[in-house]
Design an enzyme around this catalytic site. Structure first.
Site: not given
Ligand code: EPU
Length: 451
Positions: A24, A122, A324
């Protein structure tokens, strides 16, 4: 009867074979990347999940013709007539996914402007987008926040830049990649995320004509190019779904072969699985299904009998233990003898689901302290981000409401491991990220029906 409330009759070990398709968290990004090409792209093995539908809808609104290919799971995206969409149309997708934020760079390159609705995803903490916005501004984007969403323009074009992320965010790294590939000049990104899904996105972009170098120590260099073309790509398999089923095998004392699961991306998980007392085997299974006859690799996971061991764990960015993987595994840890520790260091509020497990007879206490590992960003703040799990606990049936995708799957596993019939409300949320989970459950011998 609804398709949102599942009655789950627990107590039966899950046994059998299921298959996972493209991840995904890669597929959705590869779909956005198709917008950057000037010719059509084809993705294979795309799962039928809600997040894919959301991105498909958004691509469609921007003039990308998305159609199903010849084979099951094949998606063809034709971006030759990219066009602006109205904010009203885009806003229909507000709150449904986090992916729209990744449209910024590609739309700025293709149209010179972008509109991003309120994001969804989420509810596992505040999930800010400050890293994304900061990076886009450094490329030269101008961001105008309005009550309806964000309008972006790039009056002087987008230019390569030197960036360092405060934390190796997956999404912000993808934002930089999708923007830098067609920005003028070179971009150097420090403290980048290096998850397998990011590496696979880099493969997609390289197939399109991008020039990206991954250096040591989380440094990625992107040389901007003027044009990109379409790609053909088979995504990496979904290692989150694979681990979820592995945890289900352990929690229900069963045996599940996950076709398509790939050892290389799951090494950290497999070590933990073994330490808990689970067993696994890398398999080559003979498969026959429409369009495919032959040998397909996978991983078989099982509970060998006897007691499971408690472990101390912390979630981390790659190559650490994925955030995850945490929720489904905690259900299995309720069955291990002794005290297990789970220190969540990626999201500050991802342990709320443990309340439901306690309601079912588990003994899980959550703490604000950084327990069992290195102090993290959330220590000494008001975030309950460490859990101590005392086991083994006999789980009993309960009425459960699914709070988010991964926690939701862990609720399902808990209901399957528990004695009696649980009612699980809001199961439709699981369709966001787990393809066809009801049929997979019945293939594994689970007793569950919609009520
Ligand atoms: N963060 C910030 N500022 C930002 C971006 C992120 O503070 O601008 C923080 C977040 O709050 C968090 C940390 O950085 O504490 C990591 O967030 P990240 O940006 O890595 O997560 P994401 O890209 O929003 C993706 C996956 C998530 C997965 C995370 C970590 C997708 C669509 N989502 O989220 O997947 O948990 O990376 O590996 O790729 C899921 O599939 O259920 C899911 C939540």
């Amino acid at each position: 009867m609804t398709d949102d409330v599942l009655a789950v009759h627990g107590g039966t070990p899950l046994q059998g074979q299921i298959r996972v398709r493209g991840a995904k968290n890669l597929v959705s990004k590869a779909m956005v990347a198709a917008l950057l090409g000037e010719t059509p792209s084809t993705l294979y093995d795309v799962p039928r999940i809600r997040d894919v539908e959301v991105v498909r809808g958004l691509l469609g609104l921007h003039g990308v013709k998305v159609s199903d290919g010849v084979d099951d799971g094949e998606l063809v995206m034709d971006p030759t007539n990219v066009e602006s969409a109205s904010t009203d149309e885009i806003n229909v997708h507000a709150g449904s996914s986090r992916i729209p934020i990744l449209f910024c760079g590609p739309l700025l390159h293709r149209l010179g402007h972008a509109f991003i609705p309120d994001l969804g995803g989420c509810h596992i903490g505040p999930r800010p987008i400050d890293f994304h916005m900061q990076a886009l501004r450094e490329f030269g984007a101008v961001v105008d926040k309005t009550p309806e969403g964000m309008h972006l323009t790039a009056p002087n074009g987008l230019h390569g830049t030197k960036l360092e992320l405060p934390y190796p965010s997956v999404g912000a790294t993808e934002q930089v990649l999708l923007t830098a590939v067609r920005a003028e000049g070179v971009t150097e990104l420090r403290n980048a995320a290096i998850e397998p899904e990011i590496m696979d996105l880099i493969c997609v972009l390289q197939k399109m004509g991008a020039i990206i170098t991954v250096h040591t120590d989380r440094v990625i260099e992107i040389q901007g190019v003027k044009k990109l073309h379409g790609y053909k790509h088979k995504p990496i398999p979904d290692r989150i779904e694979a681990a979820s089923w592995a945890a289900a095998a352990l929690a229900t004392r069963g045996e599940i072969e996950v076709l398509g699961a790939q050892q290389a991306d799951m090494m950290t998980f497999l070590n933990v699985f073994t330490n808990i007392g689970g067993e696994f085997e890398i398999t080559d299974a003979r498969v026959t299904r429409p369009g495919v006859t032959g040998v397909e690799g996978g991983i078989k996971f099982w509970h060998p009998g006897g007691e499971l061991n408690a472990v101390a764990l912390e979630t981390d960015v790659h190559p650490g233990f994925m955030t995850d993987w945490q929720q489904p595994l905690v259900v299995a840890l309720t069955q291990a003898r002794g005290l297990s520790i789970m220190h969540e260091t990626v999201y500050e509020q991802r342990l709320g689901y443990t309340e439901a497990l306690n309601q079912m007879g588990a003994t899980i206490q959550v703490y604000r302290d950084c327990l069992g590992g290195t102090p993290c960003r959330f220590g000494r703040r008001n975030f309950k981000h460490s859990a101590v799990i005392a086991g083994p606990s006999k789980l009993h049936a309960a009425d459960l409401v699914i709070p988010d995708l991964r926690a939701g799957f862990s609720h399902l596993i808990a209901a399957l491991a528990a004695e009696g019939t649980s009612r699980v409300y809001g199961v439709d949320l699981i369709n966001r990220g787990y393809e066809d989970f009801e049929n997979k459950l019945s293939a594994l011998g689970a007793h569950a029906e919609y009520v």
